[in-house]
Design an enzyme around this catalytic site. Structure first.
Site, PDB file in Angstrom:
ATOM      1  N   ASP A  63       0.817  -1.223   0.000  1.00 47.11           N
ATOM      2  CA  ASP A  63       0.000   0.000   0.000  1.00 47.11           C
ATOM      3  C   ASP A  63       0.842   1.260   0.000  1.00 47.11           C
ATOM      4  O   ASP A  63       0.554   2.219   0.724  1.00 47.11           O
ATOM      5  CB  ASP A  63      -0.939   0.027   1.224  1.00 47.11           C
ATOM      6  CG  ASP A  63      -2.307  -0.484   0.851  1.00 47.11           C
ATOM      7  OD1 ASP A  63      -2.669  -0.356  -0.337  1.00 47.11           O
ATOM      8  OD2 ASP A  63      -3.002  -1.014   1.730  1.00 47.11           O
ATOM      9  N   LYS A 116      13.727   1.175 -11.251  1.00 46.61           N
ATOM     10  CA  LYS A 116      15.050   0.749 -10.757  1.00 46.61           C
ATOM     11  C   LYS A 116      16.106   1.324 -11.666  1.00 46.61           C
ATOM     12  O   LYS A 116      15.894   1.475 -12.872  1.00 46.61           O
ATOM     13  CB  LYS A 116      15.146  -0.776 -10.786  1.00 46.61           C
ATOM     14  CG  LYS A 116      16.224  -1.328  -9.887  1.00 46.61           C
ATOM     15  CD  LYS A 116      15.798  -1.179  -8.444  1.00 46.61           C
ATOM     16  CE  LYS A 116      16.441  -2.122  -7.501  1.00 46.61           C
ATOM     17  NZ  LYS A 116      15.631  -2.358  -6.325  1.00 46.61           N
TER      18      LYS A 116
HETATM   19  N1  GLU Z   1      16.408  -0.956  -3.179  1.00 47.08           N
HETATM   20  C1  GLU Z   1      15.232  -1.085  -2.385  1.00 47.08           C
HETATM   21  C2  GLU Z   1      14.428  -2.294  -2.819  1.00 47.08           C
HETATM   22  O1  GLU Z   1      14.850  -3.127  -3.590  1.00 47.08           O
HETATM   23  C3  GLU Z   1      14.320   0.112  -2.418  1.00 47.08           C
HETATM   24  C4  GLU Z   1      14.962   1.415  -2.612  1.00 47.08           C
HETATM   25  C5  GLU Z   1      14.074   2.607  -2.316  1.00 47.08           C
HETATM   26  O2  GLU Z   1      13.916   2.858  -1.145  1.00 47.08           O
HETATM   27  O3  GLU Z   1      13.562   3.209  -3.234  1.00 47.08           O
HETATM   28  O4  GLU Z   1      13.326  -2.484  -2.352  1.00 47.08           O
END
Ligand code: GLU
Length: 461
Positions: free
Chosen positions: A95, A102
């Site tokens: 949510d 990415k």
């Molecule tokens: N790298 C983190 C993930 O795989 C999230 C990164 C972020 O906080 O945007 O969930």
């Protein structure tokens, strides 16, 4: 093996349990925009080097899109696309009103000086900005493997400069240092969120454990962890602080074993000094995958994708696989293991990071630290209440410990706990409703939520 195809195999399978127009589900599956960038940097020795980077935006059903930036020699477009898709599904089940994204920068950060790294991150951010791939309302990067607070601060500063410090510029990136608009608790959020899930499972959902013949209390379990980066380390630390026995930990240098339990604090110091975990215990092996095959209650892959696959599933002895990495189990391996092992899906188990990133984003948009306005008021309210009780009962209450209002960190931890437990319960409920495993249920839930968004919004002609 394409990781993006792997993710979509899970989605295709989950589609069988979703009552939505199949064409809409096809649309959801695809990534929506991809930016591929190539730029030069001048190294400290004067040589010019070409750097490759990407940003994939998977879903626009909610904006901004959100997701980390992976800095690794092995990162590629396919991986970035797959990880952006997982971000969409992760945010949906938790949510969190973001689409998934990415980024990736294909370098080995250890081979660059601080000065060179800063140049690379700033130039990458500049390219994102030029192509409209960053901004509080557009796409908000965060940390991932190979990137952390330092890189997020460089991104912030570059964006601030380019955007002429637009009013909400602090919300252009999360995972920043506290002094630069970051939030207390973000650094260890993925590990803590995962820890909360394990704690909740063993303390409150013994019914689920029973189905897989696990009848232990949390203090008696044994754990093995693959990965000692941000996620693996903090998760190990929270488990260790609760006196839970971690019998093996691995990183890229190898695996260390100790059947009496590894001292995580000492291992952390050791690996900082030596550049890896190998050699910390007498009993160690240069193969990081040796952490996967032990007879433990909980196996936690907390490093890379596809490490549990058809070639090694026979060797997996753990009863529970808790997926702290993104996509650690391949599609085929998953459905071969799923009847005998409890698999806690990645999009829930590692979602603590983006959950607290969401809190950081909210903090940045509101320009005030959580708890600042009401902390004193709560304290005063508590005092008044206690005084009333003292008056009625005629007894003195020692109230020093219950006096405090809530700090930002208290609020973040409580919000994280609530998010992890609700997300977990929603998935369990969906799994029971449809008689499917937790991972399929997680994807079903995500698809249902995203398709409601798309349907209500309609299609722009
Ligand atoms: N790298 C983190 C993930 O795989 C999230 C990164 C972020 O906080 O945007 O969930």
């Amino acid at each position: 093996m394409s990781f993006f195809k792997e993710v979509n195999s899970f989605i295709d399978y989950a589609t069988n349990y979703v009552k939505t127009d199949k064409k809409l589900l096809d649309l959801i599956k695809q990534y929506k925009s991809v930016l591929s960038i190539t730029f030069p940097i001048k190294r400290d020795n004067g040589e010019i080097e070409t750097i490759y980077g990407w940003r994939a935006q998977h879903s626009f059903h909610k904006l901004p899109t959100k997701g980390g930036i992976r800095i690794s020699e092995d990162v590629n477009l396919d991986e970035v696309m797959a990880l952006s898709a997982l971000m969409s599904y992760k945010c949906a089940i938790m949510d969190i009103p973001f689409g998934g994204a990415k980024g990736g920068i294909k370098i080995n950060p250890k081979k660059y000086s601080l000065n060179e790294l800063e140049k690379i991150i700033r130039r990458y951010t500049f390219e994102l900005y030029r192509k409209n791939f960053i901004g509080p309302a557009i796409d908000v990067p965060g940390p991932d493997m190979g990137s952390g607070e330092r890189e997020m601060a460089w991104i912030l500063d570059t964006y601030a400069t380019l955007s002429n410090r637009e009013v909400d510029y602090l919300a252009c990136v999360t995972g920043k240092p506290i002094e630069q608009g970051g939030i207390r608790g973000r650094k260890y959020a993925t590990g803590l969120g995962a820890f909360y899930v394990i704690e909740y499972l063993f303390n409150e959902r013994k019914d689920i454990l029973k189905k897989f013949n696990v009848e232990k209390d949390i203090e008696d379990i044994t754990v093995s962890i693959q990965g000692f980066g941000n996620v693996g380390y903090y998760l190990a630390k929270f488990l260790f602080d609760k006196k839970i026995k971690i019998v093996a930990i691995s990183d890229i240098t190898g695996t260390v074993f100790d059947e009496n339990g590894i001292d995580v604090d000492k291992l952390y110091e050791y690996s900082k000094e030596k550049g890896g975990v190998l050699g910390f215990t007498k009993n160690s092996s240069p193969n990081p995958n040796d952490s996967l095959f032990l007879e433990v209650d909980v196996l936690i892959p907390a490093a890379l994708e596809n490490v549990i696959n058809e070639d090694n599933i026979e060797k997996i002895k753990a009863k529970i696989i808790a997926e702290a990495a993104n996509g650690p189990t391949t599609f085929k391996a998953h459905y071969k293991l799923v009847n005998e092992k409890l698999i806690i899906p990645d999009i829930l188990f590692n979602s603590g990071g983006v959950t607290v990133s969401y809190f950081e984003y909210l903090k940045n948009l509101s320009h005030v630290r959580f708890g600042r306005l009401e902390k004193r008021l709560r304290e005063q309210n508590n005092i008044n209440l206690i005084k009333e009780i003292e008056k009625i009962t005629g007894k003195k209450i020692e109230y020093k410990n219950i006096l405090n209002g809530f700090s930002e960190e208290d609020i973040v931890r409580s919000g994280l706990y609530e998010s992890m437990v609700s997300g977990f319960n929603n998935i369990i409920q969906k799994a029971e409703e449809k008689n499917i495993d937790l991972k399929t249920a997680a994807f079903v839930l995500a698809l249902e939520k995203i398709s409601v968004s798309y349907s209500q919004l309609g299609i722009f002609p």
